[in-house]
Design an enzyme around this catalytic site. Structure first.
Site, short mmCIF file in Angstrom:
data_model
loop_
_atom_site.label_atom_id
_atom_site.label_comp_id
_atom_site.label_asym_id
_atom_site.label_seq_id
_atom_site.Cartn_x
_atom_site.Cartn_y
_atom_site.Cartn_z
CB SER A 43 39.78 44.64 37.96
OG SER A 43 39.82 45.88 38.08
CG HIS A 44 40.11 38.50 37.89
ND1 HIS A 44 40.64 38.84 38.69
CD2 HIS A 44 39.37 37.84 38.49
CE1 HIS A 44 40.69 38.83 39.77
NE2 HIS A 44 40.41 37.42 39.78
#
Ligand code: TYD
Length: 126
Positions: A43-44
């Site tokens: 999630s980045h």
């Protein structure tokens, strides 16, 4: 996708060599093991770091999102990796406690290289 050299004899030997299968100088290697089942990782995106991720044991599903296209890929074989170039949003899910992810990275760790907010990621692209 990045395919390593695989030598099959009594075992399966996978080789990653800079200049052959790996298109950047490796500055860092890290691995993730024993994830909590159901856990979402990643999630980045990274501003500058180029990475190649291998699932060398167990299973994982990955979401790859370059801001235009969002796709899901599986990594069912240890010698097949996925390249995560700069500015590629990625998420890892559906791992089991046996899952081991191995990552080769082109830069040393720096938190400033991370974009952890999806809106910020989108804004950085345009
Ligand atoms: P992170 O990259 O967010 O993990 P994942 O992509 O698996 O969700 O890293 C988790 C934590 O570990 C975060 O606090 C940063 C730290 N970390 C380091 O200190 N050095 C490293 O090389 C990495 C990859 C992470």
């Amino acid at each position: 996708m990045v395919e390593l050299l695989r030598i099959e004899d009594d075992a399966s030997l996978c080789v990653a060599e800079v200049g052959n299968q790996i298109p950047f100088e490796i500055k860092r290697v890290y691995y993730l093991l024993k994830p909590k089942p159901g856990e979402l990782r990643g999630s980045h995106a990274h501003r500058e770091t180029d990475q190649i991720l291998f699932c060398i044991q167990g299973t994982v599903k990955m979401v790859l999102d370059d801001g235009k296209t969002r796709e899901e890929v599986c990594l069912p074989e240890a010698h097949i990796g996925v390249r995560l170039p700069p500015m590629m949003w990625h998420e890892m899910h559906d791992m089991t406690k046996e899952t081991v992810l191995l990552v080769l990275a082109s830069k040393e760790y720096a938190e400033s290289d991370y974009i952890r907010d999806y809106e910020e990621f989108k804004n950085c692209l345009f």
